[in-house]
Scaffold this motif. Structure first.
Motif, short mmCIF file in Angstrom:
data_model
loop_
_atom_site.label_atom_id
_atom_site.label_comp_id
_atom_site.label_asym_id
_atom_site.label_seq_id
_atom_site.Cartn_x
_atom_site.Cartn_y
_atom_site.Cartn_z
N TYR A 64 -9.87 0.06 0.39
CA TYR A 64 -9.35 0.74 -0.81
C TYR A 64 -10.30 0.60 -1.99
O TYR A 64 -9.90 0.76 -3.13
N GLU B 295 -3.21 1.26 -4.75
CA GLU B 295 -4.25 2.24 -5.11
C GLU B 295 -4.40 2.36 -6.63
O GLU B 295 -5.52 2.47 -7.14
N ARG C 250 1.54 0.89 -1.04
CA ARG C 250 0.20 1.47 -1.01
C ARG C 250 -0.15 2.17 -2.33
O ARG C 250 -1.26 2.01 -2.85
#
Ligand SMILES: Cc1ncc(COP(=O)(O)O)c(C=O)c1O
Length: 464
Positions: A250, A338, A334
């Motif tokens: 990421y 992010e 998630r």
């Protein structure tokens, strides 16, 4: 048989054309060396003490995660569904932490173990298990290694090491007595023709190290074709495993709107190829929250996870669930992770842009070097003229800037071309980084110009 290095396979990594110093007349080269010598003298007089050696987040980056430390207090609810973070239990990790890791990996939580705060530690423990007890019902690697050496003196089990690569990976397999076999990286990932030839043709090849996204240090992300090629390997050894270290999954700092292709999910590729026990994936929050004080996780096929779980259960009762709880409450999911990584990107992007600008301005026209232009990860991979890297690192150090040792990106620290240097721009402030890069550029120019003189048989020790 030990694998002989085929130098031809690695040529594409090196600077391809004659550099400006090699093309100069003797008088021009002497004048260039004189001018560089003056620059070096001036910078030495500043008595700098800067560090561009390891890929650590900067203090501003770790500060982004400080609010995590406020999430657990003596008044906090420490339950997690039916589990308790303040006691033993949940040997595979707190349910919410497994669910988060599974969401990040795109797999079923049943395939995931969350344990410890270091993914490198998990990689080590899996290899240690295979070494002492074996994996996939095969003899322990330690036993296979001694039988091999008895039958063929000097021969070792092998592990494939894409280069340039991560020195700490190579150190684990070196520690366990493997022959670390360098494999060339291309701009799409490891050279899969070569990988397939070695893996499918030699049962002493037991594994390969991979950093599939924003690789350390090349910044390369594996193409779908490379991911599929890994998933469809047919290894000669039933206990061959791919160590899929997705440390930078990421960690993009691409500009908003700039394309940055996602990495194909290796477990989807495996399912499509009709394979199962081949890949072990690892990751951690090391460069998301706090290095060494976060959570790490791994994922493998059902059979492999069962074996690993049994081995881990001997070593620990249960993992650091309070840290896991704090991480889940901080990152949430998630999307939360992010959004957090975008804040890291804002701090990293200017540093990487500065590297690109300084190298292009200082070295671009001289054609003395080639370097990577990553959109994520923590490093820039730099290739100077053959025979230059050690001299550049030592010259840079003399002028007050510490770099990763030359050779570190090759197994045993041995770069046969003495060309690759890993630049780690994340930790210094922008001002320090700017000074460090100026020093680096001077060192590269000085070493390249001296090498051009050596080529002509004209360089004497102590010459400027
Ligand atoms: C490719 C790669 N894997 C693993 C690590 C270490 O991760 P951890 O702190 O989770 O052990 C690093 C750190 O630089 C890395 O570059």
């Amino acid at each position: 048989m030990p694998v002989k290095l085929d130098q031809e396979l690695f040529q594409h990594m090196l600077p391809q054309q004659a550099n400006a110093y090699q093309l100069m007349s003797d008088a021009e080269l002497n004048a260039a060396l004189e001018a560089i010598g003056k620059e070096a003298q001036e910078v030495s007089e500043k008595h700098l003490a800067l560090d561009m050696a390891r890929g650590k987040p900067s203090p501003e980056q770790t500060a982004l995660s400080r609010p995590l430390l406020d999430l657990l207090t003596s008044a906090s609810d420490l339950t997690d569904g039916a589990s308790f973070a303040d006691n033993y239990g949940d040997p595979d990790g707190l349910p919410s932490a497994r669910a988060l890791a599974a969401e990040l990996l795109g797999v079923d939580p049943a395939q995931v173990i969350v344990a410890g705060s270091s993914s490198l530690n998990l990689m080590h423990d899996v290899l240690d298990m295979a070494y002492t007890h074996g994996i996939a019902g095969q003899k322990p690697w330690a036993q296979q290694a001694s039988e091999l050496a008895a039958a063929h003196p000097g021969e070792k089990l092998k592990f494939l090491c894409p280069v340039p690569g991560y020195d700490r990976h190579f150190r684990i397999t070196e520690y366990y007595g493997f022959e670390n076999v360098p494999v060339p990286m291309t701009e799409h990932g490891p050279d899969m023709k070569y990988v397939r030839m070695l893996v499918e043709g030699d049962s002493t090849v037991k594994g390969v190290w991979c950093v599939p996204r924003f690789a350390n240090p090349s910044g390369v992300s594996y193409s779908d074709e490379v991911v599929r090629a890994f998933a469809s390997l047919r290894p000669a050894a039933p206990d061959f495993r791919v160590m899929w270290d997705n440390a930078y999954a990421y960690h993009t700092f691409a500009r908003p709107g700039e394309t940055c292709a996602p990495l194909m999910n290796i477990f989807d590729a495996l399912a499509q190829a009709g394979r199962d026990d081949l890949i072990i994936e690892f990751a951690s929050t090391a460069k998301v929250t706090f290095p060494s004080s976060g959570m790490a996780w791994m994922c493998a096929s059902e059979k492999d996870i069962q074996e690993i779980r049994a081995s881990f259960s001997v070593r620990r009762v249960s993992p650091e669930k309070l840290l896991q709880l704090a991480h889940v409450r901080f990152l949430k999911d998630r999307a939360g992770l992010e959004a957090h990584m975008e804040r890291h990107a804002e701090l990293l992007r200017p540093r990487f842009e500065l590297v690109e600008r300084k190298l292009t301005d200082g070295l671009g026209k001289l054609a003395v070097a080639a370097w990577s232009h990553p959109k994520g990860g923590y490093f820039v991979s730099f290739n100077g003229p053959v025979g230059s890297a050690r001299a550049i690192v030592s010259r840079t150090r003399e002028m007050g800037v510490k770099l990763t040792s030359a050779g570190a990106t090759w197994p045993s620290g041995n770069d046969p071309f003495d060309s690759n240097i890993r630049i780690a721009p994340s930790y210094p402030s922008l001002k320090e980084l700017s000074q460090a890069l100026d020093v680096f550029v001077i060192a590269v120019k000085q070493v390249a110009a001296r090498l051009a003189k050596v080529d002509r048989g004209q360089y004497a020790f102590g010459d400027r």
